[in-house]
Design a protein around this motif. Sequence first.
Motif: not given
Length: 416
Positions: A17, A34-35, A38-39, A43, A86-87, A129, A183-184, A225, A247
């Motif tokens: 990642h 938050p953990h 990559e978010w 977040n 990624h997102h 990915y 993903d998602t 996950d 990640w």
Amino acid sequence: MSKKDWFREAKYGLFIHWGIYAIPGGEWKGAPSPHGSEWIMKNMKIPYAEYKELAGQFNPQSFDPYYYVRNAKKWGMKYLTFTAKHHDGFAMYDTKVSDYNVMNTPYGKDIVKQLADACAEEGLTFCLYYSQMQDWEDPDGNGNTWDFDPAKKDFKRYFYNKCLPQVKELLTNYGKIGMIWFDTPYDMPKELCEELADTVRACQPDCLINGRIGYGLGDFREVADNTIPVLSRSDVWESPMTMNSSWGYIKRDQTSKSAADVLQNLVRIVGKGGNLLLNLGPDENGLSPKVCTDALDVAGEWLEKYGDSIFGTTNIPNFPYLLTWGDLTYSKARKTLYFHVKKYPEFPYRVLLTGLETKVKRVTLMADGSPLKYSQSYEPGRDEHRLYIFLPEVCPDADDTVVAVELEAEATAQSI
Ligand code: H79
């Protein structure tokens, strides 16, 4: 030959990642996100105009694709899966579809290309990915509701203008792709998921599609996950796992799963018929935390010695009993069961396997090949099969004592 064969054999892969989220590393203006670093954009509801400035700082001078590819091989891994997008929507490759990509950074080099070439040269299966539904840069992509009014979103516009063309690029410009990892899917309409799957299969018929394309359209089940299913599954599946709490790279977490943790997960997953896709999150320079790579080194050394108990093995579908002392893997070709003893028995130093019908031929300790005593019995009155294996008094490996149990025929388990 089925296109899934390589994947069924693989057992162990490296997930990477990496994106511009590695720069903040889970912290924005001094506040922790938050953990799942990559978010961070979502977040912290970081405006796109602000987040995209990270691209202007991306310059990972220490990134070496060969470091990852050669080490993945050394660690015993058989494939590598890299986050092309990624997102957050940022492409780590040279895309003509959107300017929001790695070519427009001070670094200016295609990461996907470098990894694809290194994998091809080193003989490691290369997988990508791609976050197909969420895209926080695109006004029509799913997820960014702080910059873009959800009422004005037209998901199909994003799908046809960005997602589909980017997936085509990835499957056209980088040689053979072993698997595409979606993903998602959330509530993405089924017909679009079908079109996406059709597109992948038209570009590369042999490319596997993971289960997170949604609606059962994938080639195998991707479990949630960081999870391991309770039951053994009859077809191959995959579990994606992190080495630490995130990640993407996370500055404040310099912990890691230990080598024993990694191997325990691998054995449990392989013993249930799955593959472990284990993640590293490189930092803004392209380096991964030493504490993580050290653990992978140690796990890799163990696999060099005990690889036969993992590679070329599978599960015994529907084995009826929970094992209290550890896990089982099974090689059909070698007609050999491998006992992975994690909870070493006390006097009289024996482990019991109930429910195996097949006759045993020979039992050896994998550490040194020495023969071990065993006793096998069937009690018709209770209709119970028992196999006792007698271990040495002194435990050879506290994390995993591996015992090879050669059988007279293919293993069959009693149904209870
Ligand atoms: O790519 C990795 C994750 O970013 C992605 N899947 C793996 C492979 C993933 N997307 N969504 N999810 C996982 C589940 C969503 C978790 C969330 Fe959260 C809970 C999002 C917000 C709250 C975890 C915790 C991420 C941020 C905080």
